[in-house]
Design a protein around this motif. Structure first.
Motif, PDB file in Angstrom:
ATOM      1  N   UNK A 186       0.823  -1.213   0.000  1.00 13.47           N
ATOM      2  CA  UNK A 186       0.000   0.000   0.000  1.00 13.47           C
ATOM      3  C   UNK A 186       0.858   1.264   0.000  1.00 13.47           C
ATOM      4  N   UNK A 187       2.018   1.218   0.645  1.00 11.84           N
ATOM      5  CA  UNK A 187       2.875   2.407   0.660  1.00 11.84           C
ATOM      6  C   UNK A 187       3.657   2.580  -0.639  1.00 11.84           C
ATOM      7  N   UNK A 188       3.502   1.656  -1.581  1.00 11.39           N
ATOM      8  CA  UNK A 188       4.019   1.907  -2.927  1.00 11.39           C
ATOM      9  C   UNK A 188       3.249   3.055  -3.584  1.00 11.39           C
ATOM     10  N   UNK A 189       2.021   3.304  -3.145  1.00 15.46           N
ATOM     11  CA  UNK A 189       1.267   4.475  -3.586  1.00 15.46           C
ATOM     12  C   UNK A 189       1.727   5.639  -2.722  1.00 15.46           C
ATOM     13  N   UNK A 190       2.491   6.535  -3.283  1.00 18.79           N
ATOM     14  CA  UNK A 190       3.237   7.505  -2.480  1.00 18.79           C
ATOM     15  C   UNK A 190       2.368   8.515  -1.755  1.00 18.79           C
TER      16      UNK A 190
ATOM     17  N   UNK B 181      -0.277 -16.157  -9.766  1.00 17.17           N
ATOM     18  CA  UNK B 181       0.677 -15.060 -10.005  1.00 17.17           C
ATOM     19  C   UNK B 181       1.157 -14.392  -8.717  1.00 17.17           C
ATOM     20  N   UNK B 182       0.302 -14.320  -7.711  1.00 17.54           N
ATOM     21  CA  UNK B 182       0.709 -13.715  -6.447  1.00 17.54           C
ATOM     22  C   UNK B 182       1.633 -14.631  -5.669  1.00 17.54           C
ATOM     23  N   UNK B 183       1.397 -15.942  -5.736  1.00 15.98           N
ATOM     24  CA  UNK B 183       2.294 -16.897  -5.090  1.00 15.98           C
ATOM     25  C   UNK B 183       3.682 -16.844  -5.719  1.00 15.98           C
TER      26      UNK B 183
ATOM     27  N   UNK C 108      -3.821  -6.354  -1.510  1.00 17.27           N
ATOM     28  CA  UNK C 108      -3.252  -5.038  -1.836  1.00 17.27           C
ATOM     29  C   UNK C 108      -3.707  -4.574  -3.210  1.00 17.27           C
ATOM     30  N   UNK C 109      -3.784  -5.491  -4.159  1.00 16.81           N
ATOM     31  CA  UNK C 109      -4.267  -5.113  -5.486  1.00 16.81           C
ATOM     32  C   UNK C 109      -5.768  -4.858  -5.489  1.00 16.81           C
TER      33      UNK C 109
ATOM     34  N   UNK D  97      -3.282   2.026  -9.791  1.00  9.26           N
ATOM     35  CA  UNK D  97      -2.750   0.899 -10.574  1.00  9.26           C
ATOM     36  C   UNK D  97      -2.325  -0.251  -9.674  1.00  9.26           C
ATOM     37  N   UNK D  98      -2.573  -1.474 -10.131  1.00 11.45           N
ATOM     38  CA  UNK D  98      -2.188  -2.649  -9.351  1.00 11.45           C
ATOM     39  C   UNK D  98      -0.723  -2.958  -9.590  1.00 11.45           C
ATOM     40  N   UNK D  99      -0.158  -3.814  -8.741  1.00 17.20           N
ATOM     41  CA  UNK D  99       1.231  -4.195  -8.891  1.00 17.20           C
ATOM     42  C   UNK D  99       1.448  -5.090 -10.094  1.00 17.20           C
ATOM     43  N   UNK D 100       2.676  -5.124 -10.560  1.00 13.57           N
ATOM     44  CA  UNK D 100       3.017  -5.952 -11.716  1.00 13.57           C
ATOM     45  C   UNK D 100       2.996  -7.423 -11.322  1.00 13.57           C
ATOM     46  N   UNK D 101       2.370  -8.237 -12.177  1.00 12.82           N
ATOM     47  CA  UNK D 101       2.269  -9.675 -11.912  1.00 12.82           C
ATOM     48  C   UNK D 101       3.091 -10.458 -12.927  1.00 12.82           C
ATOM     49  N   UNK D 102       3.709 -11.555 -12.502  1.00  9.59           N
ATOM     50  CA  UNK D 102       4.476 -12.392 -13.428  1.00  9.59           C
ATOM     51  C   UNK D 102       3.549 -13.241 -14.278  1.00  9.59           C
TER      52      UNK D 102
END
Length: 596
Positions: free
Chosen positions: A65-69, A165-167, A575-576, A585-590
């Motif tokens: 969540x703190x990735x959102x500044x 993807x989250x795992x 978090x996403x 925006x959501x985090x990047x997923x593999x």
């Protein structure tokens, strides 16, 4: 039992260990590399998000969540920071004797823990990192059918395809045998790999599983039916808790405040609008209330989360009314309590000094090896070296649900002439469900935890069947070659005449069983039509605004593995979800591998 001598010895050992680590590996104790414990005077009056609990749910959430500044986050933890002792894998049992443990216990159980008058101890982490700083490190995901089962119960977004993807994202795999597997991640916060120290017994363990017809596999790959050398959350030979993996790297983010020794006593909720507005907590004797602009997120775990919700007026109406707590939302909080049981069967072996014991683990030479370069017996995952997942039908299913797991342990702190091997068995798929209820309105009084272990005949029969496996393993040529025999002197309440009878198995189960560190399912996730559900598929508390639960308590049904990895995944996924809900925006997923 842990003797008084051993406790005193370990206390001395930890003192010297801390000094050695400080000398040779200062970053592990350097306060400038740990989460910043913000003084009360510097806390803000209001944050966007307040997270209660820094365990497997809370710490990953604080990071993401703190990735959102422009979002501010307050993370509240009832305990203190991790120590060198908590970082050292074989000290797990000693750490559970400290104030880093909530020291919970169950009400007396009819079919379990009889050696302790039916009272089962429930260690839970009260420290940065929560129970991930206090458990035995072993890391394994749930079965894909577990997650698909969540989705089938009316929880979209939680199928295996959704969560894989989250795992992968959370993981930094170091096991060379799967380093290139598309099922594993590299560069994630949680470092996962094989112990840096394995005893000479490991080949015997693997051969024993092979004799029983199992194949060596990757539990976190395509199938879970088979055996493998255990992996664990470990980095440089030390425990990789979520505090280490998620909080230490972001200690300097200016939009995150961490407050240790902050005991949250209540979620503040407007009773008219049913909106969570903040929390009240006790810190160093002072009562403090802080507001949340957006949300309060409860991540206290399967015991503390339902306790806090009920203290705040969210729970079974009849229970809250009985205690005089005004009911804000009538939900089945604390119902659906689930946990497997772990059953140890102890064997001794005298055909060679293969094992680890108290004296040859906790000595000065190993201390220096560990402090200097992260090697030696002090890096072992509490002796949990090899594991097998079984399916109680022949032949084993390729993609089925394992209903029994066994672990070989090559370390127990007994001072005996013969070495000790422990085979721990646990069964999954129990039908027994218990409850958590408040003992009183005093937030400092432990809740009443009643898992109802083995209260159904189905569960007792399943446990009986599973308990044949330790003796089948011990009877293999691989284990017999090292002279293994049942240690009658260490489990004297159950007489063994050489036959694994129903009465003998029942005796072992009822007397020597104990729950793992993880309960689950006490704040069940489910759609609005699910009368047992506490949170919806986006983890929002039903009927209450601006309040979510993000931890292992939301799991609908106990999974077929330990839940640590799954709980961290829940937090990553949450978090996403939260970002989506607020248009971020959501985090990047593999990418995920093609699923068979």
């Amino acid at each position: 039992m842990v003797s008084e001598y051993m406790v005193l010895y370990i206390k001395w050992f930890v003192t010297i260990l801390t000094a050695a680590v400080t000398l040779f590996n200062y970053p592990e104790v350097d306060p400038n590399l740990r989460p910043i414990n913000v003084p009360t005077s510097r806390l803000l009056k209001e944050y966007d998000f307040i997270i209660v609990g820094s365990g497997a749910g809370g710490s990953p959430l604080a990071n993401r969540l703190t990735e959102i500044k422009n979002w501010t986050v307050l993370l509240l933890e009832a305990g203190g920071d991790e120590t060198v002792a908590l970082d050292t894998p074989p000290l797990t049992f000693f750490n559970r004797l400290t104030n880093a443990n909530w020291n919970y216990s169950t009400v007396p159980q009819k079919y379990a823990c009889k050696e302790n008058r039916g009272v089962c101890n429930l260690p839970r982490g009260r420290v940065i990192g929560g129970s991930t700083a206090l458990y035995d490190l072993v890391w394994v995901r749930a079965n894909r059918l577990d997650y698909d089962g969540w989705a089938a119960q009316g929880n979209p977004g939680w199928s295996y395809r959704d969560v894989l993807p989250y795992l992968i994202r959370l993981e930094n795999i170091t096991d060379p045998s799967v380093i290139d597997s598309p099922y594993h991640g590299r560069g994630g916060p949680m470092t996962v790999g094989i112990s840096r120290y394995l005893t000479q017994l490991v080949p015997h363990y693997l051969e024993a599983y092979k004799e029983l017809g199992l194949k060596e596999i990757d539990f976190d790959g395509e199938s879970q039916i088979g055996y493998m050398v255990n992996r664990a959350a470990s980095i440089d030979g030390m425990t990789c808790s979520v505090g280490r993996g998620y909080l230490r790297p972001i200690r300097n983010r200016t939009n995150l405040d961490v407050a240790e020794n902050a005991f949250v006593t209540k979620i503040n909720i407007d009773p008219d609008s049913k909106t969570a507005t903040g929390v009240t907590f006790i810190r160093y004797g002072e009562e403090i209330s802080i507001r949340a602009r957006k949300e309060v997120i409860v991540s206290g775990g399967a015991v503390n989360s339902p306790q806090l919700l009920m203290l705040s007026g969210i729970g079974p109406a009849e229970h809250l009314t009985q205690l005089g707590i005004p009911v804000i939302q009538d939900l089945r909080v604390g119902d659906n309590t689930q946990s497997p049981l772990m059953i140890p069967v102890l064997f001794t072996q005298s055909a060679g000094n293969f094992n680890l014991n108290f004296e040859n683990t906790f000595n000065f030479q190993n201390l220096i090896s560990y402090a200097l370069n992260g090697s030696g017996p002090l890096t072992t995952f509490n002796g949990l070296e090899a594991a097998g997942n079984f399916y109680n039908e022949e032949p084993p299913a390729v993609l089925g649900l394992p209903d029994t797991r066994s672990d070989f342990i090559s370390f127990q702190p007994f001072n005996l002439d013969d070495q000790v091997i422990v085979i721990i068995t646990q069964s999954f798929g129990f039908t027994s469900k218990g409850t958590i209820r408040l003992a009183s309105t005093n937030p400092f009084e432990q809740p009443l935890i009643d898992p109802q272990f083995l209260t159904t005949e189905i569960d007792r029969n399943r446990m009986q069947k599973s308990m044949r496996f330790p003796f089948r393993l011990a009877g293999t040529n691989a284990i017999q070659r090292i002279g293994a025999r049942f240690a009658q002197e260490l489990q004297p309440l159950c007489h063994f005449n050489g036959n694994v009878t129903d009465n003998f198995v029942s005796c072992i189960v009822e007397n020597y069983s104990f729950p793992p560190i993880e309960l689950c399912c006490t704040c069940k996730m489910g759609p609005p039509g699910d009368t047992r559900a506490v949170v919806d598929p986006r983890l929002r508390v039903h009927g209450v605004k601006n309040l979510r639960v993000v931890d292992g308590s939301i799991i609908p049904t106990y999974i077929h593995s330990m839940p640590e990895a799954t709980t961290v995944m829940i937090s990553e996924r949450a978090s996403d979800i939260i970002r989506e809900d607020y248009g971020q925006p959501v985090g990047k997923l593999p990418p995920i591998p093609p699923l068979v």
